[in-house]
Write a protein that holds these residues in place. Structure first.
Motif, PDB file in Angstrom:
ATOM      1  N   ARG A 166     -34.399 -25.309 -41.551  1.00 14.58           N
ATOM      2  CA  ARG A 166     -34.733 -25.578 -42.954  1.00 14.58           C
ATOM      3  C   ARG A 166     -35.281 -24.319 -43.633  1.00 14.58           C
ATOM      4  O   ARG A 166     -34.952 -24.027 -44.784  1.00 14.58           O
ATOM      5  N   ASP A 219     -36.122 -27.703 -35.484  1.00 13.08           N
ATOM      6  CA  ASP A 219     -35.382 -28.045 -36.692  1.00 13.08           C
ATOM      7  C   ASP A 219     -35.972 -27.373 -37.932  1.00 13.08           C
ATOM      8  O   ASP A 219     -35.250 -27.019 -38.868  1.00 13.08           O
ATOM      9  N   GLU A 256     -27.826 -28.758 -39.660  1.00 12.33           N
ATOM     10  CA  GLU A 256     -28.424 -29.784 -38.802  1.00 12.33           C
ATOM     11  C   GLU A 256     -27.492 -30.172 -37.659  1.00 12.33           C
ATOM     12  O   GLU A 256     -27.949 -30.511 -36.565  1.00 12.33           O
ATOM     13  N   THR A 292     -28.063 -28.282 -34.536  1.00 10.78           N
ATOM     14  CA  THR A 292     -29.280 -28.568 -33.761  1.00 10.78           C
ATOM     15  C   THR A 292     -29.133 -29.819 -32.901  1.00 10.78           C
ATOM     16  O   THR A 292     -30.092 -30.211 -32.234  1.00 10.78           O
TER      17      THR A 292
END
Length: 282
Positions: free
Chosen positions: A129, A125, A147, A150
């Motif tokens: 970012r 993750d 997100e 993922t």
């Protein structure tokens, strides 16, 4: 008649494996990307992909020779291109087993993410970012969309994941020409890129031509007037006018620091004048 598809135990033809393919997305106009891309020494097609984006489509399939996989080849291209330019380079790649991306930016460590062919996420993750931060994406709206990519989703395969990634980038100005879509075979991508308005073929010619093209880009940038032209000549002349007497004064007074400073000004001034003259002769 023989068929390309295989069949399972029930006699039902199995779907063909997705062929490998790749795209290089550059956050810069084609005029800036072309000279830098020549240094990769690979034949590619370059076309616009939005107001501030370009896309490079490989004409060959180097991942089919030398035993390297498509993700390794593209990661190497992205890293090599990014260290010589001030804008980020995003490599998208896919094959029968997985798909993913690699984002390279300057000398920073590249980041990437991978999905298996069925869409299962196998990346970290934190990579998403970092991806959002380096591209200056919205930390709330865009990050929420990233997100989602993922998380497990049985209805989304790896191609759908890459399309979802591109949907986020459209908010950052990316607009890929119709047909330049992740999951398409490399041959299809090449044909689509070839017919785009203003498409340019990138080919390696020589180091001399590559360097000259790179200098052309720099001279068209904000610092260009200080490298060539009246401003550059004036600045070089001032450096010589100050540097020569400063060097003499430093040597007479045995002031090593002043002498070195003067010598540097003389060298910079001489190089500035020489560069301006040489470029005028090209």
């Amino acid at each position: 008649m023989p068929s390309d598809a295989t069949a399972d135990s029930t006699g039902t033809p199995a779907p063909q494996a997705r062929p490998a393919g790749a795209l290089l997305l550059c956050r810069a106009a084609p005029a800036a990307v072309g000279p830098a891309a020549k240094l990769l020494r690979e034949r590619m097609l370059l076309t616009q992909a939005g107001p501030d984006w370009s896309v490079l489509v490989p004409e060959g399939k180097p991942w089919l020779r030398g035993g390297e996989r498509v993700d390794s080849v593209l990661a190497g291209w992205a890293a090599a291109l990014a260290v010589s330019v001030p804008w980020p380079v995003l490599a998208l790649w896919w094959d029968a087993e997985h798909s993913g991306y690699t984002l390279a930016s300057g000398f920073r460590r590249p980041v990437g993410y991978v999905w298996l062919a069925n869409g299962t996420p196998v990346g970290e993750d934190e990579a998403m970012r970092t991806f959002a931060a380096r591209l200056g994406l919205d930390p709330v709206l865009d990050m929420q969309s990233l997100e989602e990519l993922t998380r497990s989703d049985s209805a989304a395969d790896s191609r759908a994941r890459l399309l979802g990634l591109l949907a986020v980038l459209t908010r950052a100005g990316l607009t890929l020409p119709a047909g330049l879509t992740p999951g398409e075979p490399a041959d299809r991508l090449r044909e689509v890129a070839r017919v785009q308005p203003g498409a340019e073929r990138i080919e390696w010619s020589s180091w001399r031509d590559a360097v000259r093209a790179e200098l052309d880009v720099v001279e068209r940038s904000a610092i260009g007037p200080w490298l060539r032209g009246p401003k550059a000549s004036t600045a070089a002349a001032v450096q010589l006018a100050v540097g020569i007497p400063l060097t003499v004064w430093g040597l007479r007074r045995r002031g090593a620091g002043w002498a070195v400073a003067g010598a540097l000004l003389v060298v910079h001034g001489a190089l500035g004048l020489a560069y301006d003259r040489l470029r005028a002769w090209d």
